[in-house]
Design a protein around this motif. Structure first.
Motif, PDB file in Angstrom:
ATOM      1  N   THR A  45       0.697  -1.237   0.147  1.00  0.00           N
ATOM      2  CA  THR A  45      -0.024  -0.081  -0.064  1.00  0.00           C
ATOM      3  C   THR A  45       0.867   1.274  -0.098  1.00  0.00           C
ATOM      4  O   THR A  45       0.541   2.174  -0.676  1.00  0.00           O
ATOM      5  CB  THR A  45      -0.936  -0.236   1.181  1.00  0.00           C
ATOM      6  OG1 THR A  45      -1.704  -1.338   1.368  1.00  0.00           O
ATOM      7  CG2 THR A  45      -1.872   1.271   1.246  1.00  0.00           C
TER       8      THR A  45
ATOM      9  N   LYS B 192      -0.439  12.278  -3.680  1.00  0.00           N
ATOM     10  CA  LYS B 192      -1.945  12.510  -4.033  1.00  0.00           C
ATOM     11  C   LYS B 192      -2.115  13.827  -4.716  1.00  0.00           C
ATOM     12  O   LYS B 192      -2.919  13.888  -5.773  1.00  0.00           O
ATOM     13  CB  LYS B 192      -2.789  12.425  -3.034  1.00  0.00           C
ATOM     14  CG  LYS B 192      -2.590  10.973  -2.231  1.00  0.00           C
ATOM     15  CD  LYS B 192      -3.704  10.820  -1.029  1.00  0.00           C
ATOM     16  CE  LYS B 192      -3.716   9.359  -0.393  1.00  0.00           C
ATOM     17  NZ  LYS B 192      -4.346   9.129   0.852  1.00  0.00           N
TER      18      LYS B 192
ATOM     19  N   GLU C 219      -4.798   7.236 -11.159  1.00  0.00           N
ATOM     20  CA  GLU C 219      -4.573   6.589  -9.928  1.00  0.00           C
ATOM     21  C   GLU C 219      -4.309   5.187  -9.980  1.00  0.00           C
ATOM     22  O   GLU C 219      -3.597   4.447  -9.253  1.00  0.00           O
ATOM     23  CB  GLU C 219      -5.403   7.061  -8.715  1.00  0.00           C
ATOM     24  CG  GLU C 219      -5.691   8.345  -8.295  1.00  0.00           C
ATOM     25  CD  GLU C 219      -6.489   8.483  -7.062  1.00  0.00           C
ATOM     26  OE1 GLU C 219      -7.206   7.505  -6.713  1.00  0.00           O
ATOM     27  OE2 GLU C 219      -6.406   9.659  -6.549  1.00  0.00           O
ATOM     28  N   LYS C 220      -4.711   4.546 -11.107  1.00  0.00           N
ATOM     29  CA  LYS C 220      -4.702   2.983 -11.284  1.00  0.00           C
ATOM     30  C   LYS C 220      -4.221   2.767 -12.622  1.00  0.00           C
ATOM     31  O   LYS C 220      -4.213   3.477 -13.583  1.00  0.00           O
ATOM     32  CB  LYS C 220      -6.002   2.396 -11.482  1.00  0.00           C
ATOM     33  CG  LYS C 220      -6.633   2.200  -9.899  1.00  0.00           C
ATOM     34  CD  LYS C 220      -7.886   1.356  -9.808  1.00  0.00           C
ATOM     35  CE  LYS C 220      -8.491   0.639  -8.459  1.00  0.00           C
ATOM     36  NZ  LYS C 220      -9.573   0.171  -8.480  1.00  0.00           N
TER      37      LYS C 220
ATOM     38  N   TRP D  15      -4.919  -2.016 -10.340  1.00  0.00           N
ATOM     39  CA  TRP D  15      -3.760  -1.656  -9.061  1.00  0.00           C
ATOM     40  C   TRP D  15      -3.566  -0.222  -9.043  1.00  0.00           C
ATOM     41  O   TRP D  15      -3.245   0.520 -10.095  1.00  0.00           O
ATOM     42  CB  TRP D  15      -2.631  -2.524  -9.611  1.00  0.00           C
ATOM     43  CG  TRP D  15      -2.374  -4.060  -9.642  1.00  0.00           C
ATOM     44  CD1 TRP D  15      -2.959  -4.647 -10.671  1.00  0.00           C
ATOM     45  CD2 TRP D  15      -2.777  -4.837  -8.510  1.00  0.00           C
ATOM     46  NE1 TRP D  15      -3.200  -5.872 -10.433  1.00  0.00           N
ATOM     47  CE2 TRP D  15      -2.955  -6.131  -9.193  1.00  0.00           C
ATOM     48  CE3 TRP D  15      -2.650  -4.910  -7.100  1.00  0.00           C
ATOM     49  CZ2 TRP D  15      -2.789  -7.323  -8.496  1.00  0.00           C
ATOM     50  CZ3 TRP D  15      -2.732  -6.136  -6.384  1.00  0.00           C
ATOM     51  CH2 TRP D  15      -2.883  -7.229  -7.101  1.00  0.00           C
ATOM     52  N   TYR D  16      -3.729   0.221  -7.834  1.00  0.00           N
ATOM     53  CA  TYR D  16      -3.240   1.579  -7.397  1.00  0.00           C
ATOM     54  C   TYR D  16      -1.780   1.821  -7.660  1.00  0.00           C
ATOM     55  O   TYR D  16      -0.880   1.340  -7.337  1.00  0.00           O
ATOM     56  CB  TYR D  16      -3.815   1.978  -6.136  1.00  0.00           C
ATOM     57  CG  TYR D  16      -5.038   2.207  -5.993  1.00  0.00           C
ATOM     58  CD1 TYR D  16      -5.610   3.458  -6.556  1.00  0.00           C
ATOM     59  CD2 TYR D  16      -5.937   1.271  -5.181  1.00  0.00           C
ATOM     60  CE1 TYR D  16      -7.198   3.635  -6.216  1.00  0.00           C
ATOM     61  CE2 TYR D  16      -7.222   1.623  -4.923  1.00  0.00           C
ATOM     62  CZ  TYR D  16      -7.819   2.680  -5.632  1.00  0.00           C
ATOM     63  OH  TYR D  16      -9.034   2.964  -5.509  1.00  0.00           O
TER      64      TYR D  16
ATOM     65  N   ARG E 215      -3.192   4.316  -1.313  1.00  0.00           N
ATOM     66  CA  ARG E 215      -4.809   3.556  -1.751  1.00  0.00           C
ATOM     67  C   ARG E 215      -4.562   2.112  -1.535  1.00  0.00           C
ATOM     68  O   ARG E 215      -3.589   1.427  -2.086  1.00  0.00           O
ATOM     69  CB  ARG E 215      -4.960   3.868  -3.299  1.00  0.00           C
ATOM     70  CG  ARG E 215      -5.172   5.355  -3.272  1.00  0.00           C
ATOM     71  CD  ARG E 215      -6.614   6.010  -3.069  1.00  0.00           C
ATOM     72  NE  ARG E 215      -6.987   7.198  -3.507  1.00  0.00           N
ATOM     73  CZ  ARG E 215      -6.790   8.429  -2.894  1.00  0.00           C
ATOM     74  NH1 ARG E 215      -6.543   8.169  -1.693  1.00  0.00           N
ATOM     75  NH2 ARG E 215      -7.272   9.562  -3.165  1.00  0.00           N
TER      76      ARG E 215
ATOM     77  N   ASP F 277      -5.424  -1.549  -2.584  1.00  0.00           N
ATOM     78  CA  ASP F 277      -6.144  -2.689  -3.554  1.00  0.00           C
ATOM     79  C   ASP F 277      -7.092  -3.513  -2.938  1.00  0.00           C
ATOM     80  O   ASP F 277      -6.815  -4.002  -1.768  1.00  0.00           O
ATOM     81  CB  ASP F 277      -4.951  -3.384  -4.110  1.00  0.00           C
ATOM     82  CG  ASP F 277      -3.760  -2.450  -4.759  1.00  0.00           C
ATOM     83  OD1 ASP F 277      -4.216  -1.773  -5.746  1.00  0.00           O
ATOM     84  OD2 ASP F 277      -2.671  -2.437  -4.332  1.00  0.00           O
TER      85      ASP F 277
END
Length: 536
Positions: A92, A488, A498-499, A503-504, A509, A511
């Motif tokens: 993350t 961010k 963002e993905k 997957w971020y 963020r 997943d």
């Protein structure tokens, strides 16, 4: 030496030749330092994942896990309850920062976030701690060769180092990953052969043996004591060792570097998720072996507990078993040593040589230097390996103790980098220095168990770093672009997605699949409670 037999020698020699041959084959594809450090970014995620698993599940686990639980019982598993939580945090927060930046050394992040001094300090801490860790792995493997051949342990240390050095210096990270895949297969075949052989050779039925072990308190894995002087409690495993292992996986060049060779962020995350979902079961297997060995041998004392699994293989007498076990332990060791050699070479080249001495050289030049650094570090770890040879305790516990001195600094430097607005480089370095002094004092003047060193060191580092930063440099007006908040904002300002697939890309963020790790953590605690409750 004659007792080892031709069949066992054949198995071991074939394994060694296969590794050297693979290193030679992959070495033909290495033309630059980037190839050596990161491959061509085409290695499949499952191979990287197996490499991640086999690197940390080393000879220390194969030998030291059963040795530790032989002494302390199933409570040792508490130290390893945390892997689902650990990987949750790593995929993350850590992986997006490193993968998106395209760096070869993850400590380049420290320079971008704080400055060159913090990068050098973190790189130096890694080289020192990884050198000691690799020495422990090397010693553990040399025990096997000494046990089966009768050669002095010093000779065995030299032989193991030379084998790992040759194929790693030839093939770089690609050789590390693909030989790890082979090594993992041999390791787990050996472990399961021992398990089934042990179950068949128990002097009493397994259910009766477990009932006797339960009566002695050796099957209760969940010790909820809040006594910080005890090592294997649930709280030390879930709190202290979660912090410890987050640094092992998220702030460790050796672990992260192979994921940087993945094709995309999804593959990088999936490779780590394999460890998150599988680690508990792997460690449970090895720790359960130690508990069952205690019943099999009637709790007798061994001159060196790390040879218990080898003693059983000898006693069992299955043709070829000692060769398989020797290859399994050698495989486990090689999967850790090759990774260490490659990552230490990467850090030495990128963070020191290229950064301070010879910037702007060709890829071929840095490749040559990287291979020289590989040789240098292989030679250097031999010295502490000889020192470990004087230890008779579990090498797994010894390694954990050694590592615990350094993880507080790693934890704080990355945690402050990710989340703090006001921490500056000057304040950070003061905090790291004070943290080392506090850990030294705690280790030498208190009875606090080593798993808590990371939490204590991290808390001191973070507190002092923040206070020193505010005192020396004042409050910062905005978040660095290399913090979670800054990332961010940067993604939003630049209109970046963002993905990537499911997957971020952006740190912070979660997943969807990562939430299953939290569920697995709860299930493992329930499993351990029921395992003990249903015995006898």
């Amino acid at each position: 030496m004659a007792e080892f037999g031709a069949l066992n020698w054949s198995i071991l020699v074939i394994y060694v030749i296969a590794n050297l041959g693979l290193g030679f084959f992959l070495g033909k594809k290495i033309h630059s330092a980037d190839d050596f450090f990161l491959g061509d970014r085409s290695i499949p995620w499952w191979a990287i994942g197996i490499s991640v698993v086999s690197t940390y599940v080393s000879a220390l686990t194969f030998l030291g896990g059963p040795a530790w639980s032989y002494t302390d019982g199933l409570s040792v598993i508490a130290i390893h309850l945390n892997y689902p939580l650990v990987i949750f945090f790593v995929v993350t927060f850590f992986l997006p920062f490193f993968f998106n930046s395209g760096v070869a050394s993850i400590y380049e992040y420290q320079e971008k976030r704080f400055g060159p001094a913090s990068r050098s300090v973190m790189s130096g801490v890694f080289l020192l701690s990884q050198g000691l860790t690799s020495a422990a792995v090397l010693y553990a493997t040399s025990l096997v060769l000494e046990f089966i051949t009768g050669l002095p342990v010093e000779y065995c240390i030299a032989i193991v180092t030379l084998i790992a050095l040759i194929y790693t210096s030839l093939g770089g990270i690609a050789a590390v990953i693909w030989t790890d895949v082979i090594q993992a297969g041999i390791l787990f075949v050996g472990a399961f052969v021992i398990l089934f052989a042990l179950l068949g050779e128990m002097p009493v039925p397994v259910a009766e043996a477990l009932a006797q072990l339960k009566a002695q308190g050796r099957t209760d894995a969940l010790d909820f004591s809040v006594d910080m002087t005890r090592v294997t409690t649930v709280w030390s495993g879930v709190i202290a060792m979660t912090l410890f292992h987050v640094t092992v996986y998220g702030a460790n060049q050796m672990m992260v570097q192979r994921t940087l060779a993945a094709k995309n962020i999804g593959d990088a995350k999936k490779s780590f998720l394999m460890m998150g979902f599988g680690a508990f079961f792997i460690y449970f297997l090895f720790i359960l072996l130690g508990v069952l060995f205690y019943s099999y041998y009637g709790g007798r004392e061994f001159e060196n507990g790390n040879t218990i699994i080898l003693q059983f293989a000898t006693d069992y007498g299955l043709p070829g078993l000692m060769g398989l076990i020797a290859a399994a332990v050698l495989a486990a060791s090689m999967s850790s040593l090759d990774s260490a050699f490659n990552s230490m070479s990467t850090v030495s080249t990128v963070d020191f040589y290229q950064r301070y001495f010879k910037p702007g050289e060709s890829g071929e030049h840095y490749l040559k230097v990287s291979r020289l650094f590989t040789v240098f570090w292989a030679v250097m770890i031999v010295i502490p390996a000889l020192m470990f040879a004087e230890s008779e305790g579990s090498v797994l516990e010894t390694l954990s103790k050694v590592g615990s001195y350094f993880v507080g600094a790693k934890l704080s430097m990355f945690a402050l980098g990710f989340f703090s607005k006001h921490t500056t480089e000057r304040g950070l370095l003061i905090g790291v220095a004070v943290g080392f002094v506090v850990i030294w004092y705690v280790a030498t003047n208190t009875d606090i168990a080593w798993p808590w060193y990371c939490a204590i060191g991290g808390a001191v580092n973070i507190s002092v770093s923040l206070l020193a930063s505010l005192a020396l440099d004042g409050r910062q007006e905005e978040y660095s672009p290399y913090t979670v908040v800054g990332q961010k904002a940067q993604f939003a300002a630049e209109g970046r997605p963002e993905k990537e697939g499911n997957w971020y890309l952006i740190p912070g963020r979660v997943d969807r699949v990562s939430y299953y790790l939290l569920g697995l953590f709860i299930l493992t605690v329930v499993f351990l409670y029921l395992f003990n409750a249903m015995i006898g």
